[in-house]
Design a protein around this motif. Structure first.
Motif, short mmCIF file in Angstrom:
data_model
loop_
_atom_site.label_atom_id
_atom_site.label_comp_id
_atom_site.label_asym_id
_atom_site.label_seq_id
_atom_site.Cartn_x
_atom_site.Cartn_y
_atom_site.Cartn_z
N GLU A 75 0.84 -1.21 0.00
CA GLU A 75 0.00 0.00 0.00
C GLU A 75 0.87 1.25 0.00
O GLU A 75 0.61 2.22 -0.72
N LYS A 76 1.94 1.22 0.82
CA LYS A 76 2.85 2.37 0.86
C LYS A 76 3.54 2.56 -0.49
O LYS A 76 3.67 3.68 -0.99
N ARG A 77 3.98 1.45 -1.11
CA ARG A 77 4.70 1.54 -2.38
C ARG A 77 3.79 2.09 -3.49
O ARG A 77 4.20 2.97 -4.25
N LEU A 78 2.56 1.58 -3.57
CA LEU A 78 1.64 2.06 -4.60
C LEU A 78 1.25 3.51 -4.38
O LEU A 78 1.10 4.28 -5.33
N LYS A 79 1.11 3.90 -3.10
CA LYS A 79 0.78 5.30 -2.81
C LYS A 79 1.92 6.21 -3.21
O LYS A 79 1.71 7.29 -3.77
N ALA A 80 3.16 5.77 -2.92
CA ALA A 80 4.34 6.56 -3.30
C ALA A 80 4.41 6.70 -4.82
O ALA A 80 4.74 7.78 -5.34
N MET A 81 4.11 5.63 -5.54
CA MET A 81 4.13 5.68 -7.00
C MET A 81 3.07 6.66 -7.52
O MET A 81 3.30 7.40 -8.48
N GLU A 82 1.91 6.63 -6.88
CA GLU A 82 0.84 7.53 -7.30
C GLU A 82 1.24 8.98 -7.09
O GLU A 82 0.98 9.84 -7.93
N GLU A 83 1.90 9.26 -5.96
CA GLU A 83 2.35 10.63 -5.68
C GLU A 83 3.42 11.07 -6.67
O GLU A 83 3.53 12.24 -7.01
N VAL A 86 2.98 7.99 -11.23
CA VAL A 86 2.80 6.72 -11.94
C VAL A 86 1.34 6.31 -11.75
O VAL A 86 1.01 5.40 -11.00
N ASP A 87 0.45 7.00 -12.44
CA ASP A 87 -0.98 6.77 -12.23
C ASP A 87 -1.75 6.71 -13.54
O ASP A 87 -2.96 6.83 -13.56
N SER A 88 -1.04 6.52 -14.65
CA SER A 88 -1.72 6.51 -15.95
C SER A 88 -1.89 5.10 -16.50
O SER A 88 -1.93 4.89 -17.69
N LEU A 89 -1.96 4.10 -15.61
CA LEU A 89 -2.19 2.73 -16.06
C LEU A 89 -3.66 2.57 -16.42
O LEU A 89 -4.52 3.33 -15.99
N ASP A 90 -3.93 1.53 -17.24
CA ASP A 90 -5.30 1.31 -17.69
C ASP A 90 -6.22 0.88 -16.55
O ASP A 90 -7.42 1.03 -16.62
N SER A 91 -5.66 0.29 -15.51
CA SER A 91 -6.50 -0.21 -14.42
C SER A 91 -5.82 0.09 -13.09
O SER A 91 -4.61 0.26 -13.01
N GLN A 92 -6.65 0.16 -12.05
CA GLN A 92 -6.13 0.43 -10.71
C GLN A 92 -5.45 -0.82 -10.16
O GLN A 92 -5.92 -1.93 -10.35
N LEU A 93 -4.34 -0.61 -9.47
CA LEU A 93 -3.62 -1.73 -8.89
C LEU A 93 -3.97 -1.87 -7.42
O LEU A 93 -4.06 -0.88 -6.70
N PHE A 94 -4.16 -3.09 -6.98
CA PHE A 94 -4.39 -3.36 -5.57
C PHE A 94 -3.93 -4.78 -5.28
O PHE A 94 -3.65 -5.56 -6.19
N LEU A 95 -3.84 -5.09 -4.01
CA LEU A 95 -3.35 -6.40 -3.59
C LEU A 95 -4.41 -7.11 -2.78
O LEU A 95 -5.07 -6.51 -1.92
N HIS A 96 -4.60 -8.38 -3.07
CA HIS A 96 -5.43 -9.22 -2.20
C HIS A 96 -4.73 -10.56 -2.05
O HIS A 96 -4.09 -11.05 -2.98
N ILE A 97 -4.84 -11.14 -0.86
CA ILE A 97 -4.06 -12.32 -0.50
C ILE A 97 -4.96 -13.39 0.08
O ILE A 97 -5.88 -13.08 0.85
N GLY A 98 -4.68 -14.63 -0.29
CA GLY A 98 -5.35 -15.78 0.31
C GLY A 98 -4.32 -16.70 0.93
O GLY A 98 -3.27 -16.95 0.32
N VAL A 99 -4.58 -17.19 2.14
CA VAL A 99 -3.65 -18.07 2.84
C VAL A 99 -4.37 -19.35 3.24
O VAL A 99 -5.46 -19.30 3.84
N GLY A 100 -3.78 -20.48 2.89
CA GLY A 100 -4.31 -21.79 3.29
C GLY A 100 -3.20 -22.62 3.89
O GLY A 100 -2.02 -22.29 3.76
N ALA A 101 -3.57 -23.69 4.56
CA ALA A 101 -2.56 -24.56 5.18
C ALA A 101 -2.99 -26.00 5.04
O ALA A 101 -4.18 -26.32 5.05
N GLY A 102 -2.01 -26.88 4.88
CA GLY A 102 -2.30 -28.30 4.75
C GLY A 102 -1.21 -28.99 3.98
O GLY A 102 -0.20 -28.40 3.61
N LYS A 103 -1.43 -30.25 3.72
CA LYS A 103 -0.44 -31.03 2.99
C LYS A 103 -0.44 -30.67 1.52
O LYS A 103 -1.47 -30.37 0.93
N ILE A 104 0.74 -30.70 0.93
CA ILE A 104 0.86 -30.53 -0.52
C ILE A 104 1.80 -31.60 -1.05
O ILE A 104 2.59 -32.18 -0.29
N ARG A 105 1.70 -31.84 -2.33
CA ARG A 105 2.62 -32.76 -3.00
C ARG A 105 3.47 -31.93 -3.96
O ARG A 105 2.94 -31.31 -4.88
#
Length: 994
Positions: A75-83, A86-105
């Motif tokens: 959030e800080k990095r994107l805000k600094a870029m906007e200031e 660097v705000d003329s991209l075609d779409s707004q950038l944001f971050l969303h995260i999903g966390v899971g836990a369990g066995k993997i192969r």
């Protein structure tokens, strides 16, 4: 200012987005390493990360804490870029995260021609993370119930995801939570996972490590590194074809990786896919497994793996992959294919990197795969590029996520065989321009052959050569038409075309010739019917000489049984010799006593086995025949050297480009004999350089544009030129990039200075001489180098990324400043201007922009003195535009820089003094106004604060006067050194006035 074409604008937008995403990735990768995680792979603008620990609890705690840190820091990095702007991209950038836990192969799959490997992971933990990520809103982090229970000791603050939202996503019965904060931080190990890995690798043999790592790196990047170049230098803006494949079980459901047999099935699928890709030369760029299935991203057109027919290759590879997976492994597949301009480059940072393709066509291909219901879907660009080689049916336009308008979608008819171009006879010369001399030579060759045949004299051969699009097929078609004309005796024609896709298929062209001899369908695989038809024909032709040998299966559509015959004991060399012996005997018997012409088109795609058999045919082992070959390359000369030394007459007909008049005539003919505007006539030669195919494509592009000027070369021209460039070694391509940016009369000292670490002087000279020898560059009278054809330079510039061009412009400008050679202000202005401008105003290089402003003004004044008023106006317009975007805080005139540019030139020194006086006058006026305001404030307020402000501004004014006096002294000193007394006196007057 230069207006970028639509394609250039799209690639620049993709590059800008990639720069921003990489900036965010670099931040996140640093946090992942800090919290003992490992980035497994990138998926466009997403990352898949695994966390390990002594227990699942420790891993989950680190993952949760790292994700919260990612949200805050991103959030800080994107805000600094906007200031920063660097705000003329075609779409707004944001971050969303999903966390899971369990066995993997964790699994490693691999194989194929280049023995490449892919690391993937699958399991319940990954499925949880995917579901959580899809539930997360902008700026949110969602965790599963499993993760929440494991992180309870850290004091998590959470909000449960509403049940109705879970139901809408098909997740009834599951619990997910938005994690807002943690009261405690998890324990972190003394050494990170990466540090431990590097420590272990340091104890291994470096050669073994390099060899193991190669399996996970694309072939094109391995080749780049092998030639001493950084993968960063392989970043290019390219038109590529992207294919996404999703593998499903026979019921069209995702594979269950909890079953042991799944791993084996997927390995077989990967081997099958790699086998097809080895033939069509596509590159696996990503392999991932999730709840939606097993997905592969494949790129056709990576550097050193590009072809002019990459869309065609992708379509036929897709058809073959679907067919093989279904018939051999009972595996269903959904495929999406899109062609377009992408940025092929690095994603990540020095800790974790991938070389991949980024752009809108990548997203579209993934969306098409998602919409494909166990079939293949392609976009319009892929259809246009491959419609001549496959049959397509229109599917109604579909709404694709991320696109406002509906996207037209097409499906190749998989039951149809690949369409190949046929060599058709041309009955007369009326539709053929400028090739009468060559056609008459071929007519003469035919007459001489018939005469020699009657006398039982030796074989004749003629090679028609020329670059792509020069008209070899047209001339050859007219030759076939001449043969069909009434002659005595009639000449039998056996013809075939080699194909780029089949360049690794042994005897591909000869398979067509022998299929025709035996009267079977060329495109048929070996079946019971084709086997029986071939065997009957072989017995009829050869009689008692027929030997039923399994080697014939390599060329004929037969399946001769080898069991119990001992034929399998032959080594490859003996087997090949036996095959050629039988084929020569068959050809001799089939031809009989008639005159025969063997015609093979596009020999540049002929495989080694076909060349070897061709030499056997020509070395008097077959009854005297006429051989006509066409080729783009000089390789045929080397292949036929043995034949020439044996006394076979080999004549060459080199097709030359049209002159300007013929080129314009062909364009007019294609457009319906309309009169062309002068601007279009001028563009014909610069865009086509007399290549007939380019003339036709140029005419079609003019027609499609409604007569407007062409900003872009047609894809057919770009593809053919790009293929020539891609065949070069990385070092040679780097030379071309530097020359393309530098312009004309580029000396080797400049190239060596711009790329100092790449070449020794001797190596650079060798590369330049080679590029001259292959007719890409030429040396002018001043021993400088430039492109022989403008369109080649345009294509080379086209696949340079914006940042690469900017860097090269800056290096070239600095070289010119330090060089003793005289360079015009206009040239310096152009290089400094391109080096200064970023992808938006926030990325402006202010010191370089100051230099550009200075040289633009100098170039305008020079143009005015030469009465070139139009050029002067253009320079001043560029000067005003660049001046306007300089920051208010930046002083446009940099005296120290300007004096450094003078370099003993009295004329430039006078311009520096005039500019200095103008700036000093303006600054003095502003300073007086500021001091007057300060005095007024003191009078009105009569406070201690106002007095302090007055003293501060007074001190600033005095400092400014000292600076101006020092600057005037510097100019006076420079003028005195030059012996310019008048200038020196004028500078001293300015000093006294200040």
């Amino acid at each position: 200012a230069n207006i970028p074409s639509a394609g250039a604008a799209m690639s620049q937008a993709a590059e800008k987005l990639n720069v921003v995403v990489n900036s965010v990735f670099a931040l996140q990768i640093k946090l992942v390493e800090e919290y003992n995680g490992d980035v497994v792979n990138f998926a466009g603008d997403a990352m898949f990360v695994l966390f390990r620990g002594d227990s699942l609890k420790a891993a989950a705690e680190r993952a949760a804490a790292c994700s919260l840190a990612m949200l805050a820091e991103t959030e800080k990095r994107l805000k600094a870029m906007e200031e920063m702007g660097v705000d003329s991209l075609d779409s707004q950038l944001f971050l969303h995260i999903g966390v899971g836990a369990g066995k993997i192969r964790a699994m490693t799959y691999g194989g194929g021609v280049y023995d490449k490997a892919e690391f993937v992971a699958a399991g319940p933990g990954l499925t949880e993370a995917k579901d959580a990520g899809e539930l997360a809103k902008m700026g949110e982090m969602v965790i599963s119930r499993t993760v929440l229970d494991l992180c309870v000791d850290l004091g998590p603050t959470v909000t449960q995801v509403p049940a109705e939202k879970l139901a809408a996503e098909g997740l009834e019965g599951f619990e997910f939570y938005v994690l807002e904060s943690l009261k405690k931080s998890p324990e972190l190990p003394a050494l990170t996972l990466r540090q431990e890995c590097l420590l272990r690798l340091s104890k291994c043999d470096s050669g073994d490590v390099d060899e193991a790592m190669r399996r996970f790196v694309p072939h094109s990047i391995c080749a780049c590194v092998d030639h001493g170049q950084s993968p960063k230098e392989a970043e290019e803006c390219r038109r590529v074809t992207i294919m996404f494949i999703r593998l499903l079980d026979i019921q069209c459901d995702p594979f269950d990786y909890s079953k042991p047999e799944t791993v084996e099935v997927i390995q077989k699928c990967i081997c099958e896919i790699y086998s097809v890709l080895g033939r069509y030369e596509g590159t696996v760029s990503r392999f991932q497994i999730d709840d939606k299935g097993t997905v592969l991203k494949i790129v056709f057109g990576f550097p050193m793996m590009a072809h002019e027919d990459d869309p065609v290759r992708a379509v036929h590879a897709a058809i073959e992959i679907r067919k093989n997976l279904k018939e051999r492994l009972t595996v269903q597949s959904c495929l999406g294919i899109a062609t377009g301009t992408t940025i092929c480059g690095l994603v990540g940072n020095e800790v974790r990197l991938e070389y991949t393709a980024v752009g809108s066509s990548v997203i579209l291909a993934a969306r098409l795969m998602q919409n494909a219901n166990c079939c293949i879907l392609v976009n319009t660009e892929t259809l246009k590029a491959s419609s001549g080689s496959a049959v397509f049916e229109k599917i109604c336009s579909i709404k694709v996520k991320g696109k406002d308008a509906k996207v037209p979608v097409y499906r190749p008819v998989e039951s149809e065989r690949r369409i190949t171009k046929k060599l058709a006879p041309v009955r007369d010369n009326s539709d053929i321009l400028g090739r009468d001399v060559e056609i008459n030579k071929l007519r003469q060759h035919l007459e001489e052959y018939v005469t020699a045949w009657k006398k039982k004299e030796s074989l004749r051969c003629c090679v028609i050569s020329g670059p792509a699009g020069i008209g070899k097929a047209t001339v050859l078609g007219r030759f076939l038409g001449i043969i069909t004309e009434k002659s005595n005796p009639a000449v039998r024609v056996l013809k075939a075309s080699a194909e780029a896709i089949e360049s690794k298929t042994p005897y591909y062209a000869w398979k067509k010739i022998f299929a025709k001899l035996l009267g079977v369908d060329t495109g048929k695989q070996a079946t019971q019917f084709t086997h029986r038809a071939c065997m009957n024909s072989l017995r009829n032709i050869l009689g008692e000489d027929f030997e039923e040998h399994s080697v014939l299966n390599d060329v004929l559509p037969t399946h001769i049984n080898t069991l119990g015959t001992g034929q399998n004991t032959l080594d490859p060399r003996a087997r090949n010799e036996k095959l050629q012996e039988l084929l020569c005997m068959l050809l001799n018997k089939a031809i009989g006593k008639d005159p025969v012409a063997i015609v093979i088109h596009a020999c540049q795609w002929l495989d080694k086995s076909s060349y070897a058999f061709l030499k056997q045919v020509m070395l008097q082992k077959v009854f005297p025949i006429l051989v006509i070959l066409t080729t783009r390359s000089q390789e045929v000369d080397m292949e036929l050297q043995e034949v020439v030394e044996a006394g076979v007459m080999v004549d060459h007909i080199a097709l030359e480009p049209f002159n300007s008049d013929l080129s314009i005539q062909l364009v007019r003919k294609t457009l319906g004999a309309i009169e062309l505007e002068d601007a279009v006539k001028d563009a014909v030669w610069s865009r086509t350089h007399g290549i007939p195919l380019y003339c036709v494509e140029f005419a079609r592009a003019v027609k499609d544009s409604g007569g407007a000027p062409l900003n872009e070369l047609p894809d057919t021209i770009t593809g053919a030129v790009l293929l020539r460039i891609d065949l070069l070694l990385p070092a040679q391509k780097l030379v071309l990039k530097i020359v393309a940016v530098a312009g004309k009369d580029v000396n080797k000292e400049l190239i060596a200075e711009v790329a100092p670490a790449q070449f020794s002087p001797e190596e650079l000279q060798v590369e330049l001489e080679y590029l001259v020898s292959v007719d890409i560059l030429f040396r002018d009278t001043r021993n400088g180098y430039c492109f022989r054809h403008e369109m080649v330079q345009e294509v080379v510039l086209g696949f340079l990324t914006f940042m690469q061009k900017r860097l090269l412009h800056k290096r070239i400008a600095n070289y010119h400043l330090s060089s003793a050679d005289e360079v015009s202000p206009g040239t310096l202005a152009t290089h400094f201007e391109h080096a200064a401008r970023g992808m938006d105003n926030s990325d402006l290089d202010v010191p370089t922009a100051k230099r550009a402003v200075w040289f633009l003004k100098a170039a305008a004044e020079e143009a005015m003195k030469a009465n070139a008023h139009a050029d002067a106006q253009k320079y001043m317009a560029r000067h005003a535009e660049l001046w306007a975007i300089l920051p208010v805080s930046a002083e446009p005139f940099d005296l120290e820089m300007a004096l450094g540019l003078v370099d003993g030139n009295e004329k430039l020194l006078k311009q520096v003094l005039d500019q200095f006086i103008a700036n000093t006058s303006a600054s003095l006026k502003n300073l007086k106004a500021t001091l007057a305001t300060a005095i007024q404030e003191v009078s009105s307020e009569d406070s201690a604060a106002a007095l302090r402000r007055k003293k501060t501004k007074g001190a600033s004014a005095e400092a400014w006067r000292d600076t101006m006096r020092f600057g005037a002294q510097g100019i006076a000193s420079a003028a005195s050194t030059l012996g310019a007394a008048v200038l020196s006196q004028k500078a001293e007057q300015v000093e006294s006035l200040v």
